[in-house]
Design an enzyme around this catalytic site. Structure first.
Site, short mmCIF file in Angstrom:
data_model
loop_
_atom_site.label_atom_id
_atom_site.label_comp_id
_atom_site.label_asym_id
_atom_site.label_seq_id
_atom_site.Cartn_x
_atom_site.Cartn_y
_atom_site.Cartn_z
N ASN A 9 0.88 -1.18 0.00
CA ASN A 9 0.00 0.00 0.00
C ASN A 9 0.92 1.23 0.00
O ASN A 9 1.48 1.58 1.03
CB ASN A 9 -0.88 -0.04 1.26
CG ASN A 9 -1.69 1.23 1.45
OD1 ASN A 9 -1.82 2.04 0.52
ND2 ASN A 9 -2.25 1.41 2.64
N LYS A 11 0.19 4.27 -0.31
CA LYS A 11 -0.42 5.48 0.25
C LYS A 11 -0.12 6.68 -0.68
O LYS A 11 -0.06 6.49 -1.88
CB LYS A 11 0.08 5.70 1.69
CG LYS A 11 -0.08 4.43 2.53
CD LYS A 11 0.14 4.64 3.99
CE LYS A 11 -0.05 3.32 4.72
NZ LYS A 11 0.04 3.43 6.16
N HIS A 100 -9.42 1.50 4.73
CA HIS A 100 -8.15 1.65 5.45
C HIS A 100 -8.35 2.59 6.64
O HIS A 100 -9.12 3.56 6.55
CB HIS A 100 -7.07 2.18 4.52
CG HIS A 100 -5.71 2.12 5.13
ND1 HIS A 100 -5.27 3.09 6.00
CD2 HIS A 100 -4.73 1.20 5.04
CE1 HIS A 100 -4.04 2.76 6.42
NE2 HIS A 100 -3.69 1.62 5.85
N GLU A 102 -6.66 4.95 7.72
CA GLU A 102 -6.42 6.38 7.41
C GLU A 102 -7.63 6.98 6.72
O GLU A 102 -7.93 8.16 6.89
CB GLU A 102 -5.14 6.51 6.56
CG GLU A 102 -3.90 6.30 7.42
CD GLU A 102 -2.72 5.66 6.70
OE1 GLU A 102 -2.69 5.66 5.46
OE2 GLU A 102 -1.82 5.14 7.41
N GLU A 172 -5.50 -4.71 10.54
CA GLU A 172 -4.45 -3.73 10.77
C GLU A 172 -4.75 -2.96 12.06
O GLU A 172 -5.52 -2.00 12.05
CB GLU A 172 -4.40 -2.73 9.61
CG GLU A 172 -4.13 -3.36 8.27
CD GLU A 172 -3.56 -2.34 7.29
OE1 GLU A 172 -2.44 -2.56 6.82
OE2 GLU A 172 -4.21 -1.32 7.04
N GLY A 178 2.47 2.34 10.71
CA GLY A 178 3.44 3.42 10.53
C GLY A 178 4.15 3.82 11.82
O GLY A 178 4.83 4.83 11.86
N SER A 218 3.31 -2.06 10.38
CA SER A 218 4.76 -2.18 10.58
C SER A 218 5.29 -3.58 10.29
O SER A 218 6.22 -4.05 10.93
CB SER A 218 5.15 -1.73 11.99
OG SER A 218 4.79 -0.37 12.17
N GLY A 239 2.83 -1.03 4.26
CA GLY A 239 3.01 0.38 3.90
C GLY A 239 4.48 0.69 3.74
O GLY A 239 5.08 0.47 2.69
P1 PGA Z 1 2.81 0.30 7.62
O1 PGA Z 1 1.39 0.53 6.93
O2 PGA Z 1 3.34 -1.01 7.09
O3 PGA Z 1 3.64 1.48 7.22
O4 PGA Z 1 2.58 0.23 9.09
C1 PGA Z 1 0.50 -0.53 6.74
C2 PGA Z 1 -0.80 -0.01 6.18
O5 PGA Z 1 -1.23 1.08 6.59
O6 PGA Z 1 -1.44 -0.66 5.32
#
Ligand code: PGA
Length: 260
Positions: A9, A11, A100, A102, A172, A178, A218, A239
């Site tokens: 992803n 983003k 998601h 976000e 998630e 993140g 992460s 991400g």
């Molecule tokens: P991240 O993001 O691997 O940077 O934690 C994962 C995601 O939001 O899909």
């Protein structure tokens, strides 16, 4: 057995040129690798969807699929800033990330709008990657399972097993996204097995056993082996680590080497 699904992803990262450069790097890193039992998806920003899928097609690449980071449920019309299933399909998209955290946090997505988006995806034969997960506060107050259960039940309200044959769920935990704070393999496995039990209650055990549930938050080169080895973890929605071709390709190789 369930096939792994490793999805990047991106983003709001990479313009068109950067996306194309990344794809070249990734395909060259994977060229000599025998990818077993693993589906690979990359989800660039809207503007890079067509260039990326076109470049993969021109290279004759059949192992990497393209996903979008969102989808709107109307076909066309006065919906400034939105994008329809047909538009995504004409850009070479096969998967679509929906709900998601976000999107829930910053753009007002609710279980109801997510339900509409999932409907638009399966009605148009796009494969939904349906994201769920609790916040830190919800986990610390012991409510993580009820939050996740409500997200699943409301997100999938009124859909049949047939509607959802291409469904992928991404668990998630918001506190792990993140932040560099990954759920332990045990925490993730416990939630994945709980999610599978809810899906089994809703759609029966055969459907639940076939459903792929990704972990996201992460996930990186260091923790991939331990997370992906867990029985109910069927891949990752990645991400940060998906923005480095070397890390992303290594995680794909790890998934591909795991036998369950
Ligand atoms: P991240 O993001 O691997 O940077 O934690 C994962 C995601 O939001 O899909």
């Amino acid at each position: 057995m369930r096939k792994f699904i490793i999805a990047g992803n991106w983003k709001m990262n990479f313009d068109v040129i950067e996306s194309l450069t990344f794809v070249k790097e990734l395909t060259s890193k994977l060229a000599a690798v025998d990818i077993n039992n693993t589906d690979i998806v990359i989800a660039p920003t809207f503007t890079a969807l067509y260039p990326v899928s076109d470049s993969l097609k021109n290279e004759g690449n059949k192992t990497i699929s393209v996903g979008s980071q969102n989808i709107f449920w109307e076909k066309s019309g006065a919906y400034t800033g939105e994008i329809s299933a047909d538009m995504l399909i004409s850009s070479g998209v096969e998967y679509t990330i929906i709900g998601h955290s976000e999107r829930r946090q910053y753009f007002g997505e609710t279980n109801e709008t997510i339900n509409n988006r999932i409907k638009a995806s399966f009605e148009n034969s796009l494969k939904p990657i349906f994201c769920i997960g609790e916040t830190l506060e919800e986990r610390e107050s012991g409510n993580e399972k009820s939050v996740v259960s409500k997200q699943i039940k409301e997100g999938l309200l009124n859909f049949s097993a047939k509607d959802l044959e291409n469904l992928v769920i991404a668990y998630e935990p918001v506190w792990a996204i993140g932040t560099g704070k990954t759920a332990t393999p045990e925490q993730a496995e416990e939630m994945h097995s709980y999610i599978r039990s809810i899906i089994s209650e809703m759609y029966g055990s055969e459907f639940a056993e076939a459903l792929r549930i990704q972990y996201g938050g992460s996930l990186n080169l260091k923790n991939a082996q331990n997370l992906l080895s867990k029985p109910n973890i069927d891949g990752g929605l990645i991400g940060g680590a998906s923005l480095k071709a070397i890390d992303f390709s290594e995680i794909i190789k790890i998934a591909s080497s795991i036998k369950k």
